[in-house]
Design a protein around this motif. Structure first.
Motif, PDB file in Angstrom:
ATOM      1  N   GLY A 123      45.107   9.596 -65.493  1.00  0.00           N
ATOM      2  CA  GLY A 123      46.052   8.735 -64.795  1.00  0.00           C
ATOM      3  C   GLY A 123      47.071   9.507 -63.975  1.00  0.00           C
ATOM      4  O   GLY A 123      47.373   9.153 -62.831  1.00  0.00           O
ATOM      5  N   LEU A 124      47.566  10.611 -64.537  1.00  0.00           N
ATOM      6  CA  LEU A 124      48.597  11.390 -63.855  1.00  0.00           C
ATOM      7  C   LEU A 124      48.068  11.992 -62.553  1.00  0.00           C
ATOM      8  O   LEU A 124      48.681  11.853 -61.492  1.00  0.00           O
ATOM      9  CB  LEU A 124      49.105  12.493 -64.792  1.00  0.00           C
ATOM     10  CG  LEU A 124      50.313  13.269 -64.300  1.00  0.00           C
ATOM     11  CD1 LEU A 124      51.529  12.360 -64.142  1.00  0.00           C
ATOM     12  CD2 LEU A 124      50.633  14.420 -65.259  1.00  0.00           C
TER      13      LEU A 124
ATOM     14  N   ASP B  46      39.839   3.674 -64.293  1.00  0.00           N
ATOM     15  CA  ASP B  46      39.434   3.466 -65.693  1.00  0.00           C
ATOM     16  C   ASP B  46      40.706   3.216 -66.504  1.00  0.00           C
ATOM     17  O   ASP B  46      41.805   3.481 -66.017  1.00  0.00           O
ATOM     18  CB  ASP B  46      38.714   4.742 -66.185  1.00  0.00           C
ATOM     19  CG  ASP B  46      38.174   4.605 -67.596  1.00  0.00           C
ATOM     20  OD1 ASP B  46      37.961   3.466 -68.064  1.00  0.00           O
ATOM     21  OD2 ASP B  46      37.951   5.653 -68.246  1.00  0.00           O
ATOM     22  N   LEU B  47      40.589   2.702 -67.727  1.00  0.00           N
ATOM     23  CA  LEU B  47      41.802   2.440 -68.516  1.00  0.00           C
ATOM     24  C   LEU B  47      42.072   3.478 -69.599  1.00  0.00           C
ATOM     25  O   LEU B  47      43.169   3.998 -69.715  1.00  0.00           O
ATOM     26  CB  LEU B  47      41.739   1.036 -69.135  1.00  0.00           C
ATOM     27  CG  LEU B  47      41.860  -0.123 -68.132  1.00  0.00           C
ATOM     28  CD1 LEU B  47      41.796  -1.456 -68.866  1.00  0.00           C
ATOM     29  CD2 LEU B  47      43.155  -0.029 -67.324  1.00  0.00           C
ATOM     30  N   THR B  48      41.046   3.764 -70.420  1.00  0.00           N
ATOM     31  CA  THR B  48      41.277   4.715 -71.503  1.00  0.00           C
ATOM     32  C   THR B  48      41.023   6.136 -71.007  1.00  0.00           C
ATOM     33  O   THR B  48      39.887   6.525 -70.775  1.00  0.00           O
ATOM     34  CB  THR B  48      40.374   4.418 -72.711  1.00  0.00           C
ATOM     35  OG1 THR B  48      39.240   3.703 -72.248  1.00  0.00           O
ATOM     36  CG2 THR B  48      41.086   3.613 -73.752  1.00  0.00           C
ATOM     37  N   MET B  49      42.101   6.875 -70.827  1.00  0.00           N
ATOM     38  CA  MET B  49      42.010   8.259 -70.341  1.00  0.00           C
ATOM     39  C   MET B  49      43.072   9.096 -71.041  1.00  0.00           C
ATOM     40  O   MET B  49      44.105   8.566 -71.433  1.00  0.00           O
ATOM     41  CB  MET B  49      42.268   8.298 -68.828  1.00  0.00           C
ATOM     42  CG  MET B  49      41.134   7.755 -67.992  1.00  0.00           C
ATOM     43  SD  MET B  49      41.530   7.836 -66.235  1.00  0.00           S
ATOM     44  CE  MET B  49      42.783   6.593 -66.084  1.00  0.00           C
TER      45      MET B  49
ATOM     46  N   GLY C  44      45.183   4.435 -67.818  1.00  0.00           N
ATOM     47  CA  GLY C  44      45.079   3.618 -66.618  1.00  0.00           C
ATOM     48  C   GLY C  44      46.201   2.594 -66.538  1.00  0.00           C
ATOM     49  O   GLY C  44      46.711   2.301 -65.457  1.00  0.00           O
ATOM     50  N   TYR C  45      46.580   2.061 -67.701  1.00  0.00           N
ATOM     51  CA  TYR C  45      47.641   1.053 -67.720  1.00  0.00           C
ATOM     52  C   TYR C  45      48.921   1.611 -67.077  1.00  0.00           C
ATOM     53  O   TYR C  45      49.533   0.992 -66.225  1.00  0.00           O
ATOM     54  CB  TYR C  45      47.971   0.633 -69.158  1.00  0.00           C
ATOM     55  CG  TYR C  45      46.840  -0.020 -69.900  1.00  0.00           C
ATOM     56  CD1 TYR C  45      46.555  -1.376 -69.726  1.00  0.00           C
ATOM     57  CD2 TYR C  45      46.061   0.716 -70.788  1.00  0.00           C
ATOM     58  CE1 TYR C  45      45.522  -1.982 -70.423  1.00  0.00           C
ATOM     59  CE2 TYR C  45      45.022   0.116 -71.486  1.00  0.00           C
ATOM     60  CZ  TYR C  45      44.758  -1.228 -71.309  1.00  0.00           C
ATOM     61  OH  TYR C  45      43.742  -1.809 -71.993  1.00  0.00           O
TER      62      TYR C  45
ATOM     63  N   VAL D 203      39.449   7.172 -60.298  1.00  0.00           N
ATOM     64  CA  VAL D 203      40.162   7.771 -61.432  1.00  0.00           C
ATOM     65  C   VAL D 203      39.417   7.428 -62.719  1.00  0.00           C
ATOM     66  O   VAL D 203      39.338   6.270 -63.122  1.00  0.00           O
ATOM     67  CB  VAL D 203      41.617   7.253 -61.521  1.00  0.00           C
ATOM     68  CG1 VAL D 203      42.403   8.063 -62.546  1.00  0.00           C
ATOM     69  CG2 VAL D 203      42.287   7.278 -60.164  1.00  0.00           C
ATOM     70  N   ASP D 204      38.820   8.438 -63.325  1.00  0.00           N
ATOM     71  CA  ASP D 204      38.076   8.240 -64.574  1.00  0.00           C
ATOM     72  C   ASP D 204      37.939   9.604 -65.223  1.00  0.00           C
ATOM     73  O   ASP D 204      37.706  10.604 -64.538  1.00  0.00           O
ATOM     74  CB  ASP D 204      36.686   7.646 -64.280  1.00  0.00           C
ATOM     75  CG  ASP D 204      36.029   7.053 -65.525  1.00  0.00           C
ATOM     76  OD1 ASP D 204      36.026   7.730 -66.586  1.00  0.00           O
ATOM     77  OD2 ASP D 204      35.521   5.916 -65.442  1.00  0.00           O
ATOM     78  N   ASP D 205      38.103   9.666 -66.540  1.00  0.00           N
ATOM     79  CA  ASP D 205      38.030  10.970 -67.197  1.00  0.00           C
ATOM     80  C   ASP D 205      36.603  11.467 -67.333  1.00  0.00           C
ATOM     81  O   ASP D 205      36.367  12.637 -67.588  1.00  0.00           O
ATOM     82  CB  ASP D 205      38.722  10.933 -68.567  1.00  0.00           C
ATOM     83  CG  ASP D 205      38.135   9.884 -69.476  1.00  0.00           C
ATOM     84  OD1 ASP D 205      37.686   8.833 -68.953  1.00  0.00           O
ATOM     85  OD2 ASP D 205      38.119  10.090 -70.695  1.00  0.00           O
ATOM     86  N   SER D 206      35.627  10.580 -67.193  1.00  0.00           N
ATOM     87  CA  SER D 206      34.246  11.004 -67.355  1.00  0.00           C
ATOM     88  C   SER D 206      33.607  11.304 -65.996  1.00  0.00           C
ATOM     89  O   SER D 206      33.511  10.437 -65.138  1.00  0.00           O
ATOM     90  CB  SER D 206      33.450   9.902 -68.060  1.00  0.00           C
ATOM     91  OG  SER D 206      32.087  10.038 -67.781  1.00  0.00           O
TER      92      SER D 206
END
Lengths: 214, 128, 300
Positions: free
Chosen positions: B36-37, B54-57, B62-63, B8-11
């Motif tokens: 994340g969704l 990843d966290l920032t998406m 991610g949190y 899971v990562d936006d990039s």
């Protein structure tokens, strides 16, 4: 602007640069909090391509919520080269003075409040720019040096960035992040205006970075 | 058995980089999610062995995704891969139930080590 | 080999320290200005020789160099100097120590690891001296050496804003020599200048360190008293008046007595600007003139 973007960097290259910047700025934030003892929050950086002649308007649009601004400018000089412009909202200098807790504030003469304010902006600007640019260069396997920073304090946002500052034939790769300090409340933007002549090198460096993962 | 791995990562580049770090001599079934969704939805559907997060998406961070996944499956093996290296961020995700945190830029041996450790823990957990 | 020669030949200071703050290199310029030879200081912790260097800003700068390869700059304007060296400038002794502009940056080994940092020290004493002189010329009156009208206007606005923000106060005394035209006409302009200088130096000696004395115009002066209420300022003003009146001024073969008229006012929050306060002081002074001179009139 996206048409210009693909002329300069392919969409894969932009994605890679974006990812490298995420990494670089994440590490910078952590380095910064170690050096200046406060948590610095850097937003996810983003990349834009702007004609240098439009840069003036572009920057103004991004700072229009501030009526008065202070700018710290510093050139970085490596294979990766350009201008870093750090734009603080009005009053940031005074907020940051408290943050730095320097001990040498005695023996100041007439007009010294302004000097202290601008010197504080210079120091914080220098550290912030150094951390962000330095990390980015490091990940791309480059080493940069810096010219001493210059500062413009409390200028009207509308005429602070002179239109004729940059070479008109160029397109600047703008790497922008906004930041704020957990203590003190100073906020602003960081623009890295990368010189066109770095593009050839940048493409190669991005390529090399990706090759580690093939 | 072929292991199911969810990234899971936006990039897209980051996902590609991560895939390239996984050992070539083993067989995996890869699944990817861009936020994340999507990650949570795919988790429900696929029940992957390992999730890299990843966290920032955008859409869902991610949190939040970690919390949602742990709600679905308390034994989920989530390895966080992030550029945010501040201690506070690391503490938050470990408290939410992530298995471990890796810092970007990722390296092959680091990914391999994390993967083995996670598989090990998972298998031990299954035996008990 | 060639680089080593440059190191000692250039007219600027270079020193190199390691992560433990030990001196690794100390060039010829540093030897000349510090009085310490490289052998004296090599391997020694720099803070042992220069304890004042052990401050927050210096340590923070070193940390940013070592941890992310930053460059740091120490401007003369704020820091004056990094290391206390005696100034060898020929432009007089405006400064106790050599004024320095310094920069600091990383030095890497063959694996690109930052192992040392360099500090470059430039002597900018001459430039700082000129700048200081220019600044003085800009804010001081050539004849009397006290502050000029331009600086009064700056200072007044500053003080006005400060009081507004911190709910504090200040008073302004404005005074003028009585019948000064007669002095000039009777004894000549050199005598007039002599009287202006006398008044400036007597009042300068009478005020506190925190007060400012300005020459506002020809024979008109202003005195700004921070943190002073009107009653106290009136007492001060009357002391000025009595002091000037009591002087027997000897110019060539003449003995002259002069008097001053004084207007006093205090900052109030309703004032729109520093200039407003100046106008009030001027009004009070005008009344003092109208009602017989050699007196103090206050206006709230």
């Amino acid at each position: 602007m996206s048409e210009q973007a693909t002329d300069i960097l392919s969409s894969d290259e932009v994605d890679t640069l974006q990812e490298i910047m995420n990494i670089a700025f994440g590490q910078s934030a952590s380095d910064l909090s170690e050096v200046i003892d406060t948590h610095v929050v850097l937003s996810i950086p983003f990349i834009e391509f702007v004609k240098v002649t439009e840069l003036h308007t572009y920057i103004q649009q991004h700072v229009k919520e501030y009526s008065k601004i202070s700018i710290v400018e510093q050139k970085y000089w490596g294979k990766f080269k350009g201008d870093a412009l750090l734009i603080f909202a009005s009053g940031a200098g005074r907020e940051l003075i408290l943050l730095l807790k320097n001990d040498e504030q005695g023996s100041l003469e007439a007009g010294s409040a302004e000097i202290l304010e601008s010197e504080t902006l210079l120091e914080v600007g220098n550290i912030l720019i150094g951390a962000c640019v330095g990390k980015l260069a490091e990940l791309l396997n480059d080493i940069v040096t810096y010219t001493p920073p210059m500062v413009l304090v409390e200028e009207d946002a509308r005429n602070a960035v002179p239109a004729n500052k940059f070479d008109p034939d160029q397109t600047a790769i703008i790497l922008k992040t906004d930041f704020n300090f957990e203590q003190g409340g100073a906020t602003g933007f960081l623009f890295l205006v990368t010189k066109n002549e770095s593009v050839v090198w940048l493409k190669k460096a991005l390529q090399l970075f990706l090759e580690q993962y093939e | 058995m072929i292991k199911k791995i969810l990234i899971v990562d936006d990039s897209p580049i980051a996902r590609k980089m991560l895939k390239s770090c996984l050992p070539k001599d083993r067989e995996y079934e890869f699944h990817e999610a861009g936020n994340g969704l999507e990650g949570v939805n795919q988790y429900k559907e696929l029940e992957p062995d390992i999730t890299f997060m990843d966290l920032t998406m955008p859409v869902m961070t991610g949190y939040e995704a970690i919390e949602e996944i742990i709600k679905i499956d308390t034994k989920a093996m989530i390895i966080v891969v992030t550029a945010d290296v501040q201690m506070s961020a690391i503490k938050t995700v470990l408290d939410s139930g992530a298995f471990m945190v890796l810092r970007k830029p990722i390296k092959k041996d680091q990914i391999l080590g994390a993967l083995d450790k996670a598989m090990d823990t998972k298998e031990k957990g299954a035996q008990v | 080999m060639i680089l080593d020669q440059i190191f000692d030949a250039i007219n600027t200071g270079i020193l190199i320290i390691d992560t433990e703050f030990r001196v690794i290199k100390w060039n010829r310029w540093m030897e000349i200005h510090s009085g310490l030879s490289e052998d004296d200081i090599k391997g020694v912790n720099i803070f042992d020789k220069y304890p004042d260097l052990d401050n927050t800003k210096f340590r923070r700068s070193c940390k940013s160099v070592f941890s992310f390869g930053n460059f740091s700059f120490f401007s003369q304007k704020l820091h004056r100097y990094l290391l206390p060296f005696t100034s060898k400038s020929l432009l007089g002794n405006q400064f106790e120590f050599m004024q320095q502009s310094c920069s600091m940056g990383p030095l890497r080994d063959e694996n690109n690891e930052i192992k040392y940092l360099f500090i470059n020290i430039e002597d900018v004493t001459d430039v700082a001296t000129y700048e200081h002189k220019l600044l003085e010329m800009n804010i001081k009156d050539g004849l009397t050496g006290i502050y000029n009208r331009r600086f009064l206007e700056t200072k007044l606005e500053e003080e006005y804003k400060r009081c507004k923000r911190y709910k504090s106060t200040f008073s302004l005394i404005m005074f003028d020599l009585d019948h000064f035209k007669n002095v000039n006409d009777t004894y000549g302009h050199p005598c007039g200048d002599f009287i202006l200088k006398m008044v400036s130096s007597r009042i300068s000696a009478a005020i506190r360190n925190v007060d400012f004395l300005f020459r506002y115009g020809g024979e008109e002066f202003c005195c700004l008293l921070p943190e002073t209420k009107l009653d106290a300022a009136v007492l001060v003003a009357d002391r000025f008046r009595a002091d000037i009146e009591s002087q027997n001024n000897v110019f060539e073969e003449h003995v002259l007595n002069v008097t001053i008229s004084i207007g006093v006012t205090e900052f109030i929050a309703e004032c729109e600007s520093g200039v407003d306060i100046l106008k009030k002081a001027d009004e009070a002074l005008y009344t003092a003139k109208k009602t017989g001179r050699n007196r103090v009139i206050s206006l709230r």
